[in-house]
Scaffold this motif. Sequence first.
Motif, PDB file in Angstrom:
ATOM      1  N   UNK A 114       1.010  -1.060   0.226  1.00 51.20           N
ATOM      2  CA  UNK A 114      -0.361  -0.272  -0.444  1.00 51.20           C
ATOM      3  C   UNK A 114       1.359   1.181  -0.164  1.00 51.20           C
ATOM      4  N   UNK A 115       0.211   2.707  -0.569  1.00 46.98           N
ATOM      5  CA  UNK A 115       0.817   3.689  -0.796  1.00 46.98           C
ATOM      6  C   UNK A 115       0.799   4.049   0.890  1.00 46.98           C
ATOM      7  N   UNK A 116       1.618   4.760   1.555  1.00 42.84           N
ATOM      8  CA  UNK A 116       2.081   5.054   2.456  1.00 42.84           C
ATOM      9  C   UNK A 116       2.959   5.630   2.632  1.00 42.84           C
ATOM     10  N   UNK A 117       3.022   6.838   3.639  1.00 43.55           N
ATOM     11  CA  UNK A 117       4.076   7.501   4.136  1.00 43.55           C
ATOM     12  C   UNK A 117       4.972   7.933   3.023  1.00 43.55           C
ATOM     13  N   UNK A 118       4.391   8.337   1.914  1.00 44.29           N
ATOM     14  CA  UNK A 118       4.827   8.704   1.245  1.00 44.29           C
ATOM     15  C   UNK A 118       5.830   8.394   0.000  1.00 44.29           C
ATOM     16  N   UNK A 119       5.564   6.429   0.552  1.00 41.72           N
ATOM     17  CA  UNK A 119       6.360   5.182   0.035  1.00 41.72           C
ATOM     18  C   UNK A 119       5.678   3.997  -0.095  1.00 41.72           C
ATOM     19  N   UNK A 120       6.012   3.102  -0.473  1.00 39.48           N
ATOM     20  CA  UNK A 120       5.417   1.684  -0.498  1.00 39.48           C
ATOM     21  C   UNK A 120       5.861   0.652   0.453  1.00 39.48           C
ATOM     22  N   UNK A 121       4.436   0.986   1.104  1.00 40.37           N
ATOM     23  CA  UNK A 121       4.496  -0.233   2.422  1.00 40.37           C
ATOM     24  C   UNK A 121       4.054  -1.236   1.930  1.00 40.37           C
ATOM     25  N   UNK A 122       4.796  -2.503   1.729  1.00 42.05           N
ATOM     26  CA  UNK A 122       4.983  -3.880   1.840  1.00 42.05           C
ATOM     27  C   UNK A 122       5.255  -5.115   2.651  1.00 42.05           C
ATOM     28  N   UNK A 123       4.391  -5.508   2.692  1.00 40.49           N
ATOM     29  CA  UNK A 123       4.183  -6.818   4.419  1.00 40.49           C
ATOM     30  C   UNK A 123       4.071  -8.050   3.692  1.00 40.49           C
ATOM     31  N   UNK A 124       4.911  -9.116   3.761  1.00 37.63           N
ATOM     32  CA  UNK A 124       4.969 -10.002   3.723  1.00 37.63           C
ATOM     33  C   UNK A 124       4.561 -10.944   4.440  1.00 37.63           C
ATOM     34  N   UNK A 125       3.486 -11.598   4.361  1.00 40.25           N
ATOM     35  CA  UNK A 125       3.955 -12.868   5.639  1.00 40.25           C
ATOM     36  C   UNK A 125       3.689 -14.320   5.435  1.00 40.25           C
ATOM     37  N   UNK A 126       4.557 -15.429   5.998  1.00 44.57           N
ATOM     38  CA  UNK A 126       3.677 -16.891   5.592  1.00 44.57           C
ATOM     39  C   UNK A 126       3.464 -17.134   6.947  1.00 44.57           C
ATOM     40  N   UNK A 127       2.678 -18.104   6.616  1.00 40.46           N
ATOM     41  CA  UNK A 127       2.547 -18.960   7.862  1.00 40.46           C
ATOM     42  C   UNK A 127       1.509 -20.573   7.045  1.00 40.46           C
ATOM     43  N   UNK A 128       1.670 -21.495   8.023  1.00 43.53           N
ATOM     44  CA  UNK A 128       1.017 -22.353   8.143  1.00 43.53           C
ATOM     45  C   UNK A 128      -0.569 -22.238   7.596  1.00 43.53           C
ATOM     46  N   UNK A 129      -1.219 -21.346   7.961  1.00 42.79           N
ATOM     47  CA  UNK A 129      -3.068 -21.122   7.701  1.00 42.79           C
ATOM     48  C   UNK A 129      -2.688 -19.600   6.778  1.00 42.79           C
ATOM     49  N   UNK A 130      -3.057 -19.900   5.552  1.00 39.74           N
ATOM     50  CA  UNK A 130      -3.526 -18.876   4.854  1.00 39.74           C
ATOM     51  C   UNK A 130      -4.199 -17.185   5.691  1.00 39.74           C
ATOM     52  N   UNK A 131      -5.403 -18.135   6.237  1.00 39.24           N
ATOM     53  CA  UNK A 131      -6.767 -16.433   6.601  1.00 39.24           C
ATOM     54  C   UNK A 131      -5.556 -16.276   7.908  1.00 39.24           C
ATOM     55  N   UNK A 132      -4.379 -17.290   8.134  1.00 32.56           N
ATOM     56  CA  UNK A 132      -3.893 -15.976   9.627  1.00 32.56           C
ATOM     57  C   UNK A 132      -3.128 -15.248   9.218  1.00 32.56           C
ATOM     58  N   UNK A 133      -2.170 -15.538   7.976  1.00 34.88           N
ATOM     59  CA  UNK A 133      -1.765 -14.907   7.531  1.00 34.88           C
ATOM     60  C   UNK A 133      -2.079 -13.462   6.733  1.00 34.88           C
TER      61      UNK A 133
END
Lengths: 366, 130
Positions: free
Chosen positions: A36-55
């Motif tokens: 997402x575009x936040x704080x004048x920059x691209x803010x990227x989050x990548x999460x790895x989990x055994x559960x898709x919903x959890x991530x």
Amino acid sequence: MRKTLSLLKIFVFGVLASSLVLIYLQGRVAIVQEEQYLLGTYFRIKAQSRSQDQAHQAVREAFAEAKRLAEEFSRTGTGSLGELNRQGCCAAVQLTDDVLTVLEAAQKYRELSDGAFDPTIGKIVDLWGFTQDWDRAGVGRIPSEEALRPLVEAPRNILIDPQTKTARLSSSAVAVDLGGIAKGYIVDRVVEILKKHELESALVDAGGNIRVFTLRSRRVLWWEDRRPFRIAVQHPRDERKIIGILEIWGDRALATSGDYQRCFFADALGNIFPCRYADEPDKIRYHHIMDPKTGKPARGLISATIVAPTAMEADALSTAVFVLGEQRGLALIESLPDVEGVLVTEEGRILTSSGLREASFPTELP
Amino acid sequence: MRELVRTVRRYLTWGDYMLIALVLLGASATIPLLHKNAEASGRWAIVRVDGQIVHQLPLAKDQEVTVIGPAGETVIQVQGGRVRVLRSPGAQEICMRQGWIHKPGQALICLPNRVTIEIPGDSGIDAISR
């Protein structure tokens, strides 16, 4: 007898097949990535989990918090930091806990760096044209000595009262700019939220302000990807290159301050040209990382990357070290536990702190 | 129990053993594949505006695509399995200067216009500190 045995055979094969299916399901790791575009920059989050919903849930909550904090720390926004700057000199302003925490941390880093990191120079940065909507204009201006001097010479302080959770500015020369630290704080808060969910690992990247964590305590099956996070360090003079890769296990943060991030060029006639990574012949580069002692862009280093336990620490220290320069910057890094750095000098030399000797960085810009 | 093992052993033929071994081998060989999202890797360019996917461009098809962001038009060119940005607003022109990309994991970011172009996949680098 034969019939029983053939049933047994089917049974054995059945068990074998279903256990394989179970192993498949067990080993599968869902990766959710969002930006997402936040704080004048691209803010990227990548999460790895055994559960898709959890991530998914983790990333959703993390972005909600990042958005809230982005407004909180906007210099001109509706948050308490915006209010402090609007009030100008001398009136006390009520602060939220987040802003109070970061202001106090900023003061700490100001002392630690002997004033190289300074949250009070907002007005000086403005004078050079490196304002929040700089990205659109892309150029700045060289302020006159007369305009700069009073802002540099005035004592600039933020008087914080932790009891009442208020702060006031010591003079009208002060505008609080937490640009060199707030992004790191937000990344840390986001990581805190991600850690509450059962994630295997996560990466938060706020335009180069990075924090990663891997939960290694969990039992890991042999075929799973157990490689460390690999974070590259940007080449300060070529947008297509990197100068090296750092391998990160566990929980670490990285931030880089560079003279190519926000800058402009000026020629002998005073013409202004847009910012570039590469140097321009016969032009001088002016960038956004100010030396608070002179009110002018800090010289000596062209990039400073810090590896630290938290993103806020990495963020503030990368600015501090950039301003302090090669020798004092390295000394500061070595004096702090769990902090490492990669510095690039004006002449193109690359210096690494003692803890990064094994990392394969060249000694000169490639 | 020993009696059972002996009976089973007598009953299972050489072919059965081979079959079991083959199934196990085949299965373990495919396990690592499960952990890679192989479908999209390296064959598409994903174009996002403000974090939302607006185009998925196959790299095999030469074309030019224009997307509209908050600062104006960004023109994206796909040619010969590579992708680049031809024009995009913003004085710094970083995404144009990055030139062509074609490897999985590579990305172009046109910040003022909030446009990103990503070739999904694993480049071995998770992020760039810049």
